[in-house]
Write a protein that holds these residues in place. Structure first.
Motif, PDB file in Angstrom:
ATOM      1  N   CYS A 265     -21.118   9.568  -1.549  1.00 54.99           N
ATOM      2  CA  CYS A 265     -19.895  10.305  -1.886  1.00 54.99           C
ATOM      3  C   CYS A 265     -18.774  10.001  -0.906  1.00 54.99           C
ATOM      4  O   CYS A 265     -19.002   9.791   0.289  1.00 54.99           O
ATOM      5  N   SER A 266     -17.568  10.048  -1.430  1.00 52.37           N
ATOM      6  CA  SER A 266     -16.372   9.889  -0.608  1.00 52.37           C
ATOM      7  C   SER A 266     -16.141  11.138   0.235  1.00 52.37           C
ATOM      8  O   SER A 266     -16.522  12.252  -0.154  1.00 52.37           O
ATOM      9  N   THR A 267     -15.509  10.951   1.372  1.00 55.80           N
ATOM     10  CA  THR A 267     -15.131  12.091   2.212  1.00 55.80           C
ATOM     11  C   THR A 267     -13.701  12.547   1.952  1.00 55.80           C
ATOM     12  O   THR A 267     -13.186  13.423   2.648  1.00 55.80           O
ATOM     13  N   SER A 268     -13.040  11.948   0.953  1.00 52.46           N
ATOM     14  CA  SER A 268     -11.696  12.391   0.578  1.00 52.46           C
ATOM     15  C   SER A 268     -11.736  13.847   0.142  1.00 52.46           C
ATOM     16  O   SER A 268     -12.668  14.274  -0.559  1.00 52.46           O
ATOM     17  N   VAL A 269     -10.728  14.608   0.534  1.00 52.92           N
ATOM     18  CA  VAL A 269     -10.683  16.042   0.250  1.00 52.92           C
ATOM     19  C   VAL A 269      -9.804  16.294  -0.967  1.00 52.92           C
ATOM     20  O   VAL A 269      -8.655  15.822  -1.036  1.00 52.92           O
ATOM     21  N   VAL A 270     -10.335  17.037  -1.928  1.00 54.86           N
ATOM     22  CA  VAL A 270      -9.649  17.293  -3.203  1.00 54.86           C
ATOM     23  C   VAL A 270      -9.739  18.780  -3.541  1.00 54.86           C
ATOM     24  O   VAL A 270     -10.340  19.568  -2.812  1.00 54.86           O
ATOM     25  N   SER A 271      -9.143  19.158  -4.677  1.00 51.58           N
ATOM     26  CA  SER A 271      -9.259  20.537  -5.171  1.00 51.58           C
ATOM     27  C   SER A 271      -9.848  20.474  -6.584  1.00 51.58           C
ATOM     28  O   SER A 271      -9.112  20.393  -7.565  1.00 51.58           O
ATOM     29  N   PRO A 272     -11.190  20.464  -6.716  1.00 51.48           N
ATOM     30  CA  PRO A 272     -11.854  20.291  -8.015  1.00 51.48           C
ATOM     31  C   PRO A 272     -11.394  21.341  -9.028  1.00 51.48           C
ATOM     32  O   PRO A 272     -11.174  22.506  -8.687  1.00 51.48           O
ATOM     33  N   THR A 273     -11.303  20.909 -10.280  1.00 54.65           N
ATOM     34  CA  THR A 273     -10.672  21.735 -11.313  1.00 54.65           C
ATOM     35  C   THR A 273     -11.567  21.839 -12.539  1.00 54.65           C
ATOM     36  O   THR A 273     -11.983  20.820 -13.105  1.00 54.65           O
ATOM     37  N   PHE A 274     -11.859  23.057 -12.956  1.00 58.39           N
ATOM     38  CA  PHE A 274     -12.716  23.334 -14.112  1.00 58.39           C
ATOM     39  C   PHE A 274     -11.901  23.138 -15.386  1.00 58.39           C
ATOM     40  O   PHE A 274     -10.895  23.821 -15.602  1.00 58.39           O
ATOM     41  N   VAL A 275     -12.319  22.211 -16.236  1.00 56.96           N
ATOM     42  CA  VAL A 275     -11.512  21.795 -17.383  1.00 56.96           C
ATOM     43  C   VAL A 275     -11.191  22.941 -18.357  1.00 56.96           C
ATOM     44  O   VAL A 275     -10.042  23.083 -18.767  1.00 56.96           O
ATOM     45  N   PRO A 276     -12.155  23.782 -18.765  1.00 56.32           N
ATOM     46  CA  PRO A 276     -11.792  24.870 -19.683  1.00 56.32           C
ATOM     47  C   PRO A 276     -10.726  25.799 -19.109  1.00 56.32           C
ATOM     48  O   PRO A 276      -9.830  26.255 -19.824  1.00 56.32           O
ATOM     49  N   ALA A 277     -10.819  26.087 -17.799  1.00 55.18           N
ATOM     50  CA  ALA A 277      -9.810  26.946 -17.165  1.00 55.18           C
ATOM     51  C   ALA A 277      -8.453  26.259 -17.136  1.00 55.18           C
ATOM     52  O   ALA A 277      -7.410  26.897 -17.323  1.00 55.18           O
ATOM     53  N   LEU A 278      -8.455  24.946 -16.896  1.00 58.61           N
ATOM     54  CA  LEU A 278      -7.208  24.176 -16.907  1.00 58.61           C
ATOM     55  C   LEU A 278      -6.559  24.225 -18.286  1.00 58.61           C
ATOM     56  O   LEU A 278      -5.342  24.433 -18.405  1.00 58.61           O
ATOM     57  N   ALA A 279      -7.360  24.051 -19.332  1.00 63.91           N
ATOM     58  CA  ALA A 279      -6.819  24.089 -20.690  1.00 63.91           C
ATOM     59  C   ALA A 279      -6.252  25.466 -21.016  1.00 63.91           C
ATOM     60  O   ALA A 279      -5.160  25.583 -21.602  1.00 63.91           O
ATOM     61  N   ASP A 280      -6.958  26.516 -20.638  1.00 67.48           N
ATOM     62  CA  ASP A 280      -6.479  27.874 -20.903  1.00 67.48           C
ATOM     63  C   ASP A 280      -5.163  28.162 -20.174  1.00 67.48           C
ATOM     64  O   ASP A 280      -4.212  28.692 -20.758  1.00 67.48           O
ATOM     65  N   SER A 281      -5.131  27.839 -18.894  1.00 70.84           N
ATOM     66  CA  SER A 281      -3.928  28.097 -18.108  1.00 70.84           C
ATOM     67  C   SER A 281      -2.743  27.291 -18.630  1.00 70.84           C
ATOM     68  O   SER A 281      -1.615  27.790 -18.697  1.00 70.84           O
ATOM     69  N   THR A 282      -2.991  26.048 -19.036  1.00 72.52           N
ATOM     70  CA  THR A 282      -1.923  25.211 -19.576  1.00 72.52           C
ATOM     71  C   THR A 282      -1.399  25.775 -20.890  1.00 72.52           C
ATOM     72  O   THR A 282      -0.188  25.776 -21.137  1.00 72.52           O
ATOM     73  N   LEU A 283      -2.307  26.261 -21.739  1.00 71.46           N
ATOM     74  CA  LEU A 283      -1.862  26.883 -22.985  1.00 71.46           C
ATOM     75  C   LEU A 283      -0.985  28.099 -22.712  1.00 71.46           C
ATOM     76  O   LEU A 283       0.022  28.323 -23.388  1.00 71.46           O
ATOM     77  N   ASP A 284      -1.364  28.892 -21.713  1.00 64.94           N
ATOM     78  CA  ASP A 284      -0.539  30.047 -21.346  1.00 64.94           C
ATOM     79  C   ASP A 284       0.871  29.608 -20.968  1.00 64.94           C
ATOM     80  O   ASP A 284       1.868  30.191 -21.426  1.00 64.94           O
ATOM     81  N   LEU A 285       0.973  28.584 -20.132  1.00 63.73           N
ATOM     82  CA  LEU A 285       2.281  28.098 -19.694  1.00 63.73           C
ATOM     83  C   LEU A 285       3.074  27.532 -20.869  1.00 63.73           C
ATOM     84  O   LEU A 285       4.290  27.711 -20.968  1.00 63.73           O
ATOM     85  N   LEU A 286       2.385  26.832 -21.765  1.00 63.17           N
ATOM     86  CA  LEU A 286       3.047  26.245 -22.924  1.00 63.17           C
ATOM     87  C   LEU A 286       3.611  27.334 -23.833  1.00 63.17           C
ATOM     88  O   LEU A 286       4.752  27.251 -24.301  1.00 63.17           O
ATOM     89  N   VAL A 287       2.816  28.358 -24.063  1.00 63.18           N
ATOM     90  CA  VAL A 287       3.271  29.489 -24.885  1.00 63.18           C
ATOM     91  C   VAL A 287       4.455  30.201 -24.223  1.00 63.18           C
ATOM     92  O   VAL A 287       5.398  30.627 -24.892  1.00 63.18           O
ATOM     93  N   ASP A 288       4.421  30.287 -22.899  1.00 62.24           N
ATOM     94  CA  ASP A 288       5.491  30.971 -22.163  1.00 62.24           C
ATOM     95  C   ASP A 288       6.782  30.158 -22.091  1.00 62.24           C
ATOM     96  O   ASP A 288       7.803  30.664 -21.623  1.00 62.24           O
ATOM     97  N   GLY A 289       6.724  28.891 -22.497  1.00 61.05           N
ATOM     98  CA  GLY A 289       7.920  28.052 -22.436  1.00 61.05           C
ATOM     99  C   GLY A 289       8.192  27.493 -21.050  1.00 61.05           C
ATOM    100  O   GLY A 289       9.335  27.154 -20.721  1.00 61.05           O
ATOM    101  N   ALA A 290       7.157  27.368 -20.214  1.00 57.17           N
ATOM    102  CA  ALA A 290       7.337  26.826 -18.865  1.00 57.17           C
ATOM    103  C   ALA A 290       7.742  25.357 -18.939  1.00 57.17           C
ATOM    104  O   ALA A 290       7.385  24.642 -19.876  1.00 57.17           O
ATOM    105  N   ALA A 291       8.486  24.915 -17.930  1.00 61.18           N
ATOM    106  CA  ALA A 291       8.977  23.536 -17.907  1.00 61.18           C
ATOM    107  C   ALA A 291       8.920  22.992 -16.490  1.00 61.18           C
ATOM    108  O   ALA A 291       8.761  23.739 -15.513  1.00 61.18           O
ATOM    109  N   GLY A 292       9.039  21.678 -16.370  1.00 63.73           N
ATOM    110  CA  GLY A 292       9.046  21.034 -15.072  1.00 63.73           C
ATOM    111  C   GLY A 292       7.644  20.752 -14.563  1.00 63.73           C
ATOM    112  O   GLY A 292       6.659  20.851 -15.289  1.00 63.73           O
ATOM    113  N   VAL A 293       7.548  20.401 -13.290  1.00 65.43           N
ATOM    114  CA  VAL A 293       6.269  20.027 -12.673  1.00 65.43           C
ATOM    115  C   VAL A 293       5.550  21.258 -12.150  1.00 65.43           C
ATOM    116  O   VAL A 293       6.119  22.060 -11.408  1.00 65.43           O
TER     117      VAL A 293
END
Length: 368
Positions: A265-293
């Protein structure tokens, strides 16, 4: 009510600032926050789709939104163009539907009763602007999820033309079509737009300095998308994992550990992300009309080696099988930053990492 002689002085919308653990009727203190009219996680009041609805109802007596409420839509999913057209309901168009992220969006849309139409990379080549205009013009989606992309960091070093055709020009084509047909857009970028020199979590305003062809393509893709569609939502994410993708690091590592093989394994440090939670949170932002990065990842950071050892302990395997390795030993040709943890000034952190890893390990073990 007033027509029936009942005096109506006010309507109270609950909960204005969101609530904790009401998804489980407060039976356990899990710290699960759901926003109300405002999302307060960033320390500031961020208006959500509910706030927009309240304003519209107060001003005009009514409100219209393709989804309306993020978690309680009453419409049945529109699964194809014919269904959406005959019902008069505009779906979300999910591009890259055969990939890990695309499949996650389909499942979350189904669970939340959000109408969707999905297309794989073979069904629609986003590098063709004319094809995109034809499809988006025919479907007239209210939003497009661009989960299509060139994802091989190492292959990109030798195939930069294909990488840029998809991640830059293709992403710009999707943005152009969305702008042309008045569709909201969310597209995805990466923690690899950073070089790791900061060594504290990167936030949205930090300067990008990618090290690899892939990282450059993702940053250039961000710029191209926002130039074509300034109101687009660009999600930077990191090291995502889930049970449905058999090629992601977590699932592959569990397989190696189960067979008693050494895990480099690499020793690079990351912030692992659970895909279902990412999809849910993104849908929330999309519904809210969020924009930008926006940065969307777990709030925790650890190296790939530490992640593998955590998996070993959760699954009851020998964590001594995990060994640190250099990027050269791992055969990497595309440079990775030593540190690419994502933080955010905008809020919306994803669920606690340990709980997500535990859920994945439990599912993996039950499927063995």
């Amino acid at each position: 009510m007033e027509s029936e002689g009942v005096q109506l002085d006010a309507v109270v919308f609950w909960s204005l600032l969101g609530s904790f653990d009401w998804d489980d009727l407060v039976r356990a203190e899990r710290g699960h926050y759901e926003s109300g009219a405002f999302d307060v996680r960033s320390g500031a009041l961020r208006p959500t789709a509910v706030a927009t609805a309240i304003r519209a109802i107060a001003a005009n007596g009514s409100h219209s939104h393709p989804v309306l409420w993020p978690r309680s839509a009453t419409r049945s999913p529109a699964r194809n163009a014919a269904t959406s057209q005959t019902s008069g309901y505009r779906p979300i168009l999910i591009l890259g539907a055969g990939g890990t992220l695309g499949r996650a969006f389909i499942r979350r849309c189904e669970a939340r009763h959000i109408g969707w139409h999905a297309m794989t990379r073979n069904e629609l080549d986003i590098s063709s602007r004319s094809e995109l205009l034809r499809v988006v013009g025919a479907l007239r989606p209210w939003a497009v999820v661009n989960a299509s992309g060139y994802v091989s960091i190492d292959a990109a070093e030798l195939d930069h033309i294909t990488c840029r055709r998809v991640n830059v020009h293709g992403a710009a084509n999707v943005a152009y079509a969305c702008q042309r047909y008045d569709a909201a857009l969310v597209t995805f970028s990466s923690d690899l737009v950073f070089d790791g020199a900061k060594m504290t979590p990167y936030v949205e305003s930090d300067r990008a300095a990618p090290l690899s062809v892939y990282g450059i393509s993702k940053f250039d893709g961000e710029q191209a998308v926002l130039a074509e569609a300034p109101g687009a939502l660009v999600i930077r994410t990191s090291a995502f994992f889930g049970n449905d993708d058999k090629h992601n690091f977590v699932v592959q590592t569990l397989g190696l550990l189960a067979s008693g093989r050494e895990v480099l394994c690499s020793t690079s440090v990351v912030s692992p992300t659970f895909v279902p939670a990412l999809a849910d949170s993104t849908l929330d932002l999309l519904v809210d009309g969020a924009a930008g990065v926006w940065h969307q990842s777990s709030a925790e950071s650890l190296s790939w080696s530490e992640l593998a050892r955590s998996l070993a302990r959760l699954a009851g395997f020998d964590d001594q099988l995990v060994r640190d390795a250099s990027q050269a030993e791992l055969g990497y040709t595309g440079r990775r930053p030593a540190y690419s943890v994502l933080g955010s000034k905008r809020g919306c952190p994803l669920p606690e990492l340990h709980a997500s890893l535990t859920a994945v390990v439990r599912t993996w073990m039950s499927d063995r």
